[in-house]
Design an enzyme around this catalytic site. Structure first.
Site, short mmCIF file in Angstrom:
data_model
loop_
_atom_site.label_atom_id
_atom_site.label_comp_id
_atom_site.label_asym_id
_atom_site.label_seq_id
_atom_site.Cartn_x
_atom_site.Cartn_y
_atom_site.Cartn_z
CG HIS A 32 -2.12 -0.99 0.97
ND1 HIS A 32 -3.37 -0.60 0.58
CD2 HIS A 32 -2.15 -2.33 1.05
CE1 HIS A 32 -4.14 -1.69 0.46
NE2 HIS A 32 -3.42 -2.75 0.74
CB THR A 33 4.35 2.08 -0.54
OG1 THR A 33 4.67 1.08 -1.50
CG2 THR A 33 4.68 1.57 0.85
CG ASP A 34 0.36 1.35 -5.31
OD1 ASP A 34 -0.27 1.49 -4.23
OD2 ASP A 34 -0.10 0.70 -6.27
CB ALA A 120 -4.84 -15.19 -6.05
N GLY A 121 -4.50 -11.83 -5.59
CA GLY A 121 -3.48 -10.85 -5.20
C GLY A 121 -2.27 -10.92 -6.10
CB SER A 123 -1.81 -8.02 -10.66
OG SER A 123 -1.51 -7.30 -9.53
CB SER A 124 -5.93 -12.18 -12.50
OG SER A 124 -6.91 -11.75 -11.57
CG ASP A 169 -1.91 -4.24 -8.96
OD1 ASP A 169 -0.99 -4.18 -8.13
OD2 ASP A 169 -3.11 -4.30 -8.66
CE1 TYR A 219 -5.52 -1.42 -2.55
CE2 TYR A 219 -6.62 0.63 -3.11
CZ TYR A 219 -5.51 -0.19 -3.17
OH TYR A 219 -4.38 0.24 -3.84
C1 GLA Z 1 -3.49 -3.79 -4.91
C2 GLA Z 1 -3.57 -2.48 -5.68
C3 GLA Z 1 -2.18 -1.85 -5.83
C4 GLA Z 1 -1.47 -1.75 -4.47
C5 GLA Z 1 -1.55 -3.06 -3.71
C6 GLA Z 1 -1.04 -2.95 -2.32
O1 GLA Z 1 -2.77 -4.73 -5.63
O2 GLA Z 1 -4.13 -2.70 -6.94
O3 GLA Z 1 -2.28 -0.60 -6.45
O4 GLA Z 1 -1.99 -0.69 -3.73
O5 GLA Z 1 -2.88 -3.57 -3.65
O6 GLA Z 1 0.31 -2.60 -2.29
#
Ligand code: GLA
Length: 384
Positions: A32-34, A120-121, A123-124, A169, A219
């Site tokens: 969550h830094t982006d 799943a995290g 980034s599909s 992502d 989020y």
């Molecule tokens: C998701 C969001 C990204 C980023 C991450 C956490 O993947 O799409 O932009 O914020 O969570 O780092």
């Protein structure tokens, strides 16, 4: 890719006019830094989403997803009340983003094939947006810089789907480098450098199988809290705009100026930015144990400060401390479900994955999917 193109031809009776592929990604450190204009260490994976299309007259777009067999369609001229429930929303969203930026476009017949685990995290959705974006731009003769293509993908999430995500992502999917992690700066929106994984170590991904649906998760609320913390800090620290500009000491000294929850959210982000930079120093010194410890620290901060973990993710990270061969583990990506990543000796990786998934099954009854993840290349167009 050849097989995919052959399937396209079999399905539509003609070869596609363009085809592309874009990988999923792993967030290694920098949670969550982006969207706080901070730093992230990430990598592309070998699991990709392929996209191919052929333009047709009119405004109707047909899509076939070879993984699920789902046939989908949408009309460019139709303004629907809400985005579709299926994966076509990412493609339509991308078309609309590119049209907003000046692309003119007709209908098309398109196909998708993906090996990126869904929800799943990994980034599909970004993989599909980027892959579709590349092939669409080729067919409709339109060009954007790589950073702007990433922004268009982010636009799909922010404007079309209502998720206020950052650029990580799409950016990682585009700029990923084979066999390297990338260190990115989300203020200047560039890759600062690459870094190899420590020799002899692999990343084991374990999918908790608890889907993370970020649109319905907290989020956006987390993002608001970060912005609130930045607003308070900017009054105290001249020139500070986002949490990226705040050191852990500065935040600590302003602790009593903000709500305790807002402080903890900010502490996570500020800590993550520092951990990303520290990871580069440790990697340079080949301090693998120190690098792995940062993964554990990151997870603990997610759990306690950012509260984007789940009992399942916590359990997977707890297992990492007891099964031999693992030096660090954490949730990766948005959180609220999805995957954990584990830094494991390559020689132990297979056994580690087996033991972790068996223990997870015994505790939760859930059959977790594990992947020993290789670092893949960034997105590319296929040249016929
Ligand atoms: C998701 C969001 C990204 C980023 C991450 C956490 O993947 O799409 O932009 O914020 O969570 O780092």
């Amino acid at each position: 890719m050849k097989e995919f193109i052959a399937k396209f031809e079999q399905h539509y009776g003609r070869k596609p006019a363009a085809a592309s592929q874009a990988p999923g990604r792993l967030e290694i450190l920098g949670n969550h830094t982006d969207y706080n204009e901070g730093f992230v260490l990430s990598c592309a994976v070998e699991q990709t989403t392929k996209f191919a299309l052929y333009p047709v007259e009119g405004t109707r777009c047909r899509l076939i997803d070879f993984r699920s067999g789902a046939a989908m369609s949408f009309d460019l001229a139709e303004k629907e009340a809400a985005p579709a429930k299926d994966g076509s929303k990412y493609v339509k969203g991308m078309v609309l983003q590119l049209m907003q930026r000046g692309m003119s476009c007709t209908g098309f017949d398109a196909a998708i094939e993906s090996s990126v685990p869904l929800s799943a995290g990994m980034s599909s959705s970004a993989a599909l947006e980027v892959s579709a974006g590349l092939a669409l731009m080729k067919v409709f003769n339109f060009n954007l810089s790589s950073a702007d293509l990433a922004r268009a993908g982010q636009g799909v999430e922010n404007q079309y789907l209502g998720l206020k995500s950052g650029l990580l992502d799409q950016f990682s999917s585009i700029f990923g480098k084979k066999d390297s992690m990338i260190l990115s700066d989300f203020r200047s929106v560039e890759v600062l450098r690459t870094a190899a994984l420590p020799e002899g170590y692999s990343i084991v991904v374990i999918n908790s199988m608890k889907k993370h649906n970020l649109v319905d998760s907290e989020y956006n609320v987390r993002r608001q809290d970060c912005e609130e913390a930045a607003r308070i800090m900017s009054k105290l620290i001249p020139g500070a705009k986002t949490l990226r500009d705040i050191s852990p000491e500065q935040l600590e000294s302003a602790r009593d100026q903000m709500d305790e929850r807002v402080y903890r959210r900010a502490l996570h982000v500020v800590g993550e930015c520092a951990r990303v930079m520290e990871s580069i120093r440790l990697l340079e010194q080949q301090d693998v144990a120190g690098f792995g410890q940062l993964w554990f620290d990151s997870h603990q901060s997610s759990r306690e400060n950012f509260e984007n973990s789940t009992p399942e993710l916590d359990y997977l990270v707890e297992l990492a401390r007891s099964i031999p061969g693992c030096l660090g583990a954490r949730l990766s990506g948005g959180g609220f479900g999805g995957i954990t990543i584990h830094l494991v000796k390559t020689a132990d990786a297979e056994l580690y994955a087996q033991r972790a998934t068996a223990a997870y099954k015994a505790r939760t009854g859930i059959e977790a999917q594990s992947i020993i993840c290789a670092i893949g290349s960034g997105a590319e167009l296929y040249h016929f």
